[in-house]
Design an enzyme around this catalytic site. Structure first.
Site, PDB file in Angstrom:
ATOM      1  N   ALA A  44       0.840  -1.204   0.000  1.00  0.00           N
ATOM      2  CA  ALA A  44       0.000   0.000   0.000  1.00  0.00           C
ATOM      3  C   ALA A  44       0.872   1.250   0.000  1.00  0.00           C
ATOM      4  CB  ALA A  44      -0.915  -0.008   1.211  1.00  0.00           C
ATOM      5  N   TYR A  46       3.935   1.491  -1.029  1.00  0.00           N
ATOM      6  CA  TYR A  46       4.622   1.553  -2.312  1.00  0.00           C
ATOM      7  C   TYR A  46       3.687   2.111  -3.393  1.00  0.00           C
ATOM      8  CZ  TYR A  46       7.118  -0.048  -6.471  1.00  0.00           C
ATOM      9  OH  TYR A  46       7.757  -0.104  -7.679  1.00  0.00           O
ATOM     10  N   SER A  92     -26.937   3.143 -13.023  1.00  0.00           N
ATOM     11  CA  SER A  92     -27.117   3.442 -14.445  1.00  0.00           C
ATOM     12  C   SER A  92     -28.565   3.868 -14.685  1.00  0.00           C
ATOM     13  CB  SER A  92     -26.731   2.239 -15.284  1.00  0.00           C
ATOM     14  OG  SER A  92     -27.616   1.198 -15.013  1.00  0.00           O
ATOM     15  N   LEU A  93     -28.971   3.931 -15.916  1.00  0.00           N
ATOM     16  CA  LEU A  93     -30.314   4.429 -16.239  1.00  0.00           C
ATOM     17  C   LEU A  93     -31.076   3.387 -17.028  1.00  0.00           C
ATOM     18  CD1 LEU A  93     -29.333   7.982 -17.540  1.00  0.00           C
ATOM     19  CD2 LEU A  93     -30.546   7.491 -15.428  1.00  0.00           C
ATOM     20  N   GLU A 128     -31.264  16.515 -20.404  1.00  0.00           N
ATOM     21  CA  GLU A 128     -29.848  16.743 -20.742  1.00  0.00           C
ATOM     22  C   GLU A 128     -29.427  15.775 -21.832  1.00  0.00           C
ATOM     23  OE1 GLU A 128     -27.858  15.703 -17.130  1.00  0.00           O
ATOM     24  OE2 GLU A 128     -29.035  17.094 -15.944  1.00  0.00           O
ATOM     25  N   LYS A 130     -27.515  12.917 -23.528  1.00  0.00           N
ATOM     26  CA  LYS A 130     -26.837  11.766 -22.920  1.00  0.00           C
ATOM     27  C   LYS A 130     -25.494  11.592 -23.620  1.00  0.00           C
ATOM     28  CE  LYS A 130     -27.587   6.997 -21.556  1.00  0.00           C
ATOM     29  NZ  LYS A 130     -26.300   6.487 -22.012  1.00  0.00           N
ATOM     30  N   ASP A 132     -22.013  10.104 -24.725  1.00  0.00           N
ATOM     31  CA  ASP A 132     -21.510   8.743 -24.916  1.00  0.00           C
ATOM     32  C   ASP A 132     -20.064   8.666 -24.439  1.00  0.00           C
ATOM     33  OD1 ASP A 132     -21.408   6.144 -25.603  1.00  0.00           O
ATOM     34  OD2 ASP A 132     -21.355   6.455 -27.767  1.00  0.00           O
ATOM     35  N   GLU A 187     -19.481  12.892 -16.852  1.00  0.00           N
ATOM     36  CA  GLU A 187     -19.080  12.023 -17.950  1.00  0.00           C
ATOM     37  C   GLU A 187     -17.765  12.524 -18.536  1.00  0.00           C
ATOM     38  OE1 GLU A 187     -21.323   9.703 -18.245  1.00  0.00           O
ATOM     39  OE2 GLU A 187     -21.033   8.715 -20.167  1.00  0.00           O
ATOM     40  N   TYR A 239     -22.922  16.341 -14.174  1.00  0.00           N
ATOM     41  CA  TYR A 239     -24.390  16.306 -14.266  1.00  0.00           C
ATOM     42  C   TYR A 239     -25.130  15.725 -13.073  1.00  0.00           C
ATOM     43  CZ  TYR A 239     -23.169  11.645 -16.046  1.00  0.00           C
ATOM     44  OH  TYR A 239     -22.646  10.404 -16.207  1.00  0.00           O
ATOM     45  N   LYS A 327     -33.314   6.911 -25.735  1.00  0.00           N
ATOM     46  CA  LYS A 327     -32.199   6.684 -26.652  1.00  0.00           C
ATOM     47  C   LYS A 327     -32.596   6.957 -28.106  1.00  0.00           C
ATOM     48  CE  LYS A 327     -28.832   4.441 -25.473  1.00  0.00           C
ATOM     49  NZ  LYS A 327     -28.484   3.241 -24.735  1.00  0.00           N
ATOM     50  N   CYS A 423     -24.614 -30.838 -29.014  1.00  0.00           N
ATOM     51  CA  CYS A 423     -23.737 -29.733 -28.623  1.00  0.00           C
ATOM     52  C   CYS A 423     -22.465 -29.744 -29.479  1.00  0.00           C
ATOM     53  CB  CYS A 423     -23.377 -29.866 -27.146  1.00  0.00           C
ATOM     54  SG  CYS A 423     -22.115 -28.712 -26.623  1.00  0.00           S
ATOM     55  N   CYS A 426     -19.303 -30.629 -27.024  1.00  0.00           N
ATOM     56  CA  CYS A 426     -19.046 -31.914 -26.370  1.00  0.00           C
ATOM     57  C   CYS A 426     -19.803 -33.068 -27.021  1.00  0.00           C
ATOM     58  CB  CYS A 426     -19.400 -31.840 -24.888  1.00  0.00           C
ATOM     59  SG  CYS A 426     -21.169 -31.752 -24.556  1.00  0.00           S
ATOM     60  N   CYS A 441     -27.377 -27.704 -24.131  1.00  0.00           N
ATOM     61  CA  CYS A 441     -26.548 -28.902 -24.086  1.00  0.00           C
ATOM     62  C   CYS A 441     -26.827 -29.619 -22.772  1.00  0.00           C
ATOM     63  CB  CYS A 441     -25.089 -28.462 -24.165  1.00  0.00           C
ATOM     64  SG  CYS A 441     -23.930 -29.663 -23.520  1.00  0.00           S
ATOM     65  N   CYS A 447     -19.253 -30.884 -20.220  1.00  0.00           N
ATOM     66  CA  CYS A 447     -19.098 -30.139 -21.483  1.00  0.00           C
ATOM     67  C   CYS A 447     -18.020 -29.073 -21.311  1.00  0.00           C
ATOM     68  CB  CYS A 447     -20.423 -29.484 -21.866  1.00  0.00           C
ATOM     69  SG  CYS A 447     -20.268 -28.327 -23.227  1.00  0.00           S
TER      70      CYS A 447
HETATM   71  S1  IVH Z   1     -27.391  10.684 -14.844  1.00  0.00           S
HETATM   72  C1  IVH Z   1     -28.388   7.898 -11.297  1.00  0.00           C
HETATM   73  N1  IVH Z   1     -26.962  12.258 -16.890  1.00  0.00           N
HETATM   74  O1  IVH Z   1     -25.404   7.320 -19.042  1.00  0.00           O
HETATM   75  C2  IVH Z   1     -28.293   8.515 -12.630  1.00  0.00           C
HETATM   76  N2  IVH Z   1     -26.063  10.062 -16.966  1.00  0.00           N
HETATM   77  O2  IVH Z   1     -26.930   4.874 -19.244  1.00  0.00           O
HETATM   78  C3  IVH Z   1     -26.912   8.816 -13.023  1.00  0.00           C
HETATM   79  N3  IVH Z   1     -24.761   9.590 -18.981  1.00  0.00           N
HETATM   80  O3  IVH Z   1     -23.977   5.752 -16.238  1.00  0.00           O
HETATM   81  C4  IVH Z   1     -26.727   9.141 -14.433  1.00  0.00           C
HETATM   82  N4  IVH Z   1     -25.003  11.558 -19.925  1.00  0.00           N
HETATM   83  O4  IVH Z   1     -22.496   7.344 -17.661  1.00  0.00           O
HETATM   84  C5  IVH Z   1     -26.765  11.050 -16.368  1.00  0.00           C
HETATM   85  N5  IVH Z   1     -26.616  13.771 -18.602  1.00  0.00           N
HETATM   86  C6  IVH Z   1     -26.424  12.575 -18.084  1.00  0.00           C
HETATM   87  C7  IVH Z   1     -25.675  11.586 -18.748  1.00  0.00           C
HETATM   88  C8  IVH Z   1     -25.518  10.341 -18.155  1.00  0.00           C
HETATM   89  C9  IVH Z   1     -24.460  10.361 -20.027  1.00  0.00           C
HETATM   90  C10 IVH Z   1     -24.340   8.191 -18.822  1.00  0.00           C
HETATM   91  C11 IVH Z   1     -23.785   7.834 -17.455  1.00  0.00           C
HETATM   92  C12 IVH Z   1     -24.673   6.715 -16.975  1.00  0.00           C
HETATM   93  C13 IVH Z   1     -25.202   6.179 -18.253  1.00  0.00           C
HETATM   94  C14 IVH Z   1     -26.476   5.404 -18.054  1.00  0.00           C
END
Ligand code: IVH
Length: 695
Positions: A44, A46, A92-93, A128, A130, A132, A187, A239, A327, A423, A426, A441, A447
């Site tokens: 740790a 190091y 995540s969403l 907002e 989204k 990538d 992000e 965000y 999306k 299968c 196998c 299978c 297998c």
């Molecule tokens: S809010 C609890 N806002 O999308 C909610 N996420 O598909 C937290 N992302 O893991 C996420 N733009 O990496 C939020 N304006 C935005 C975003 C955003 C991109 C990403 C983020 C998240 C993923 C979910």
């Protein structure tokens, strides 16, 4: 003295002095460790030195000593990125793809809150773009940036502080008043221009191009050498909030304002919508702006603006109930199908995979696509040699949509595809139970494909997460007869000598591997369950089970008893929120097989399985709660979620195992039964007071 200053506090001259001091120390410790096998400091300590060194180099690349011990490869710690626990999990969403699905999201949320139709219409949102990219968590102490972590498994991420310091968008000191401790979420991404340039450069040196900007951003942020990260100009949008030691704004919109005031880049296209009815128009507007943006976006995120409502809504599984990602539709392309390969997964499922002529779909090179199952192949009548239309939707593996009808001069098509009933790995019979889409299978653990896939799953990131033991090494060790069952991984050290002699392995890498394996002998119960790869037991169900049963011993004992249909244990298993009868059947089936039990016990003997944290957490941890009758201030769903957040298990029926019954209006037989059994009860007001007192 430079050693007491944070990397960001050093000027160029101090940085140079500090780097020289650190390089000397690292050199000395390297020699002690590698040459004399006699470490002078803990791993740790190091690692901390190296991290500090890297952070300073990222800020002052010109000050790095020309011949620094810290640059030598052999010295790079295997776990270059320390793990760090998020104070508030990173989730995540959920996705939606059209207006109907979006409306379903709205009605789920408003039903959960018990809003009237009129109030539901007035619900304000923040929309907002989204981005990538790759989500990260930034920790500030008294306004100073101290750490940045990747999302990791949502609970624990990798410490990429040194690399994040190369981002010019990242404020190292917040402007104005800042809480003592705060986590900011955002992000990290690579602009389109830099993404394309990076891929061109990758190809020029014969490396595989990145599949999309997100992978490129992730690859760049996870560079072991921050100087490489520094050459890949990453950007940032903030965000969301994680933990905060002080109460923050009352609305998300106001919070975005606060983020700007602190000095974070916040996406300028974000907009407050007075009502959900404005969502579609905004989605279309962003869709039109998309192509001209300098960075890639894959949709629009809608968040309920009121933070009090966000708090009440909470989370379901891994996603919040108060936000959703709408999306963009999938990108499509036309190509030729070269061959159909049948792969065997860890549960024995035979999955057809299409090999395609490589084609660019929305900036991503696609060479393979899923064909789902045999009915799908028959329904679409897909045959090798056909021209096919494919599509890619975000994270989803590309799919084949349809066969493009051949023109009049096209050569004759191949014979219709015949799905194998044995299968391919196998040779065992592959059967398809009535009513199911998947052929499996029957070889079980005889297998090789299933064994290998299970082992790969076992060591994967969200399971045992054994560094240095990836898919390739698992295949190699399996083929050489070194590992057959998960427990064999913990016996690998007995083969250390022979592994060292293999191509691609050296003394150091074997030693690192053995250390990584040793380090995972202590494992959280939920990870352990997930690692077993039982059908339908993903991370979320594994967590539910771990939380419910607490310990490994209890879990095994209870599940064995649950084999008897109608037993209390079977009813209990089926009543765990989220588990249900189909999953219960799979679990019971797994536990009823003697060879699985033997595998488990063998594995158990190597491990220290720790109890689930959440269990010891909440005020109702380990308690079973039942709600009955009509509630007036909460919906049943919300009440249930509140109880679960406090660690309780919610059940539908009252039994001697029940600890607390909440009596709504007109509570009938369950209230009577609670009284008979002498179980504690609360009325709705009492329940609300109890929840409020728990914060
Ligand atoms: S809010 C609890 N806002 O999308 C909610 N996420 O598909 C937290 N992302 O893991 C996420 N733009 O990496 C939020 N304006 C935005 C975003 C955003 C991109 C990403 C983020 C998240 C993923 C979910």
């Amino acid at each position: 003295m430079t050693e007491h200053l944070a990397p960001t506090e050093l000027d160029a001259a101090q940085a140079k002095a500090e780097l020289t001091r650190l390089a000397d120390l690292i050199g000395r410790y390297n020699t002690a460790y590698y040459t004399h096998d006699a470490p002078e400091v803990s791993d740790a300590e190091y690692d901390a030195l190296r991290k500090r060194y890297d952070a300073i180099v990222a800020l002052h690349p010109e000050s790095e000593p020309a011949e620094s011990a810290a640059q030598t490869v052999g010295a790079a710690p295997d776990n270059a990125f320390g793990k760090h626990r998020h104070l508030v999990p990173m989730l995540s969403l959920d996705n939606v793809f059209d207006q109907t699905e979006f409306e379903a999201f709205i009605s789920r949320a408003t039903r959960f809150l018990g809003l009237s139709e009129a109030d539901a219409q007035k619900l304000a949102f923040v929309a907002e773009p989204k981005i990538d990219g790759l989500s990260i968590s930034l920790t500030y102490e008294n306004g100073r940036f101290v750490r940045g972590t990747t999302r990791g498994d949502g609970t624990e991420g990798e410490d990429v502080t040194a690399n994040l310091l190369t981002l010019k968008d990242l404020p190292q000191q917040l402007e104005g008043h800042a809480p003592e401790l705060i986590e900011i979420r955002g992000e990290v991404f690579l602009s389109k221009e830099h993404f394309l340039a990076l891929n061109a450069a990758q190809e020029a040196i014969g490396r595989k191009p990145f599949a999309n900007p997100r992978n490129a951003a992730a690859g760049s942020l996870r560079q072991l050498d921050p100087r490489v990260t520094a050459r890949r100009p990453l950007s940032l949008f903030a965000y969301a909030m994680g933990f905060s030691s002080e109460k923050q704004a009352r609305s998300h919109w106001a919070y975005l304002e606060q983020l700007r005031a602190w000095g974070f880049p916040v996406n300028p296209l974000s907009r407050r919508l007075e009502a959900a009815s404005g969502a579609e128009a905004f989605f279309e507007e962003i869709g039109r702006a998309r192509a001209a943006l300098s960075y890639d976006i894959d949709g629009v995120v809608y968040k309920i603006d009121d933070l009090t409502l966000q708090e009440r809504l909470g989370f379901a599984g891994r996603a919040p109930r108060w936000a959703v990602a709408w999306k963009f539709p999938a990108e499509q392309a036309i190509t030729t199908l070269r061959a159909i390969e049948i792969q065997v997964g860890r549960t024995g499922a035979l999955t057809p995979v299409a090999h395609l002529d490589p084609v660019n779909v929305g900036g991503v090179l696609v060479m393979r696509a899923t064909l789902h199952n045999e009915d799908e192949i028959a329904r679409k009548d897909v045959r090798p040699g056909d021209t096919v239309q494919i599509q890619r939707a975000g994270d989803v593996i590309p799919q084949i949509l349809a066969v493009v009808p051949p023109g009049p001069d096209a050569p004759p098509r191949a014979e219709p595809f015949h799905f194998p009933d044995h299968c391919p790995a196998c040779g065992a019979l592959a059967v398809r139970p009535e009513g199911e889409a998947v052929r499996r299978c029957t070889g079980g653990l005889t297998c090789p494909a299933q064994i290998v896939e299970r082992l790969i799953h076992f060591v994967s990131r969200n399971a045992f997460d054994i560094e240095g033991l990836g898919e390739r090494s698992i295949r190699e060790f399996y083929e050489e007869g070194l590992i057959h069952t998960p427990a064999d991984i913990f016996r690998l050290h007995t083969h250390a000598e022979s592994i060292m002699k293999r191509d691609g392995w050296g003394e150091q890498s074997v030693r690192n591997l053995m250390q990584a394996i040793e380090a995972r002998r202590t494992i959280a119960f939920s990870r352990f369950i997930f690692a077993l790869g039982i059908r339908r037991i993903g991370e979320s169900n594994a967590r539910l089970l771990a939380r419910h049963y607490g310990t490994y011993e209890n879990w095994v004992a209870q599940l064995r008893k649950a084999a008897i249909i109608g037993s209390d244990e079977r009813l209990e298993l089926g009543s765990i929120t989220g588990i249900g009868s189909v999953i219960a059947d799979d679990l019971v089936a797994f536990m009823s097989e003697e060879h699985n039990l033997a595998t488990l016990e063998d594995l158990r003997s190597f491990l220290n399985i720790t109890e689930e944290e959440q269990t010891s957490g909440g005020p109702l941890a380990g308690k079973t709660v039942v709600f009955t009758g009509t509630l007036h201030t909460l919906t049943r769903q919300e009440a249930r979620a509140m109880a679960e957040r406090m660690g309780a298990k919610v059940s539908d029926s009252v039994s001697k195992k029940t600890d607390l019954v909440i009596l709504g209006e007109k509570a009938g037989s369950k209230a009577k039964k609670a009284a008979e059994l002498g179980i504690d009860t609360l009325d709705e007001a009492g329940w609300n007071d109890f929840c409020a007192s728990q914060g």
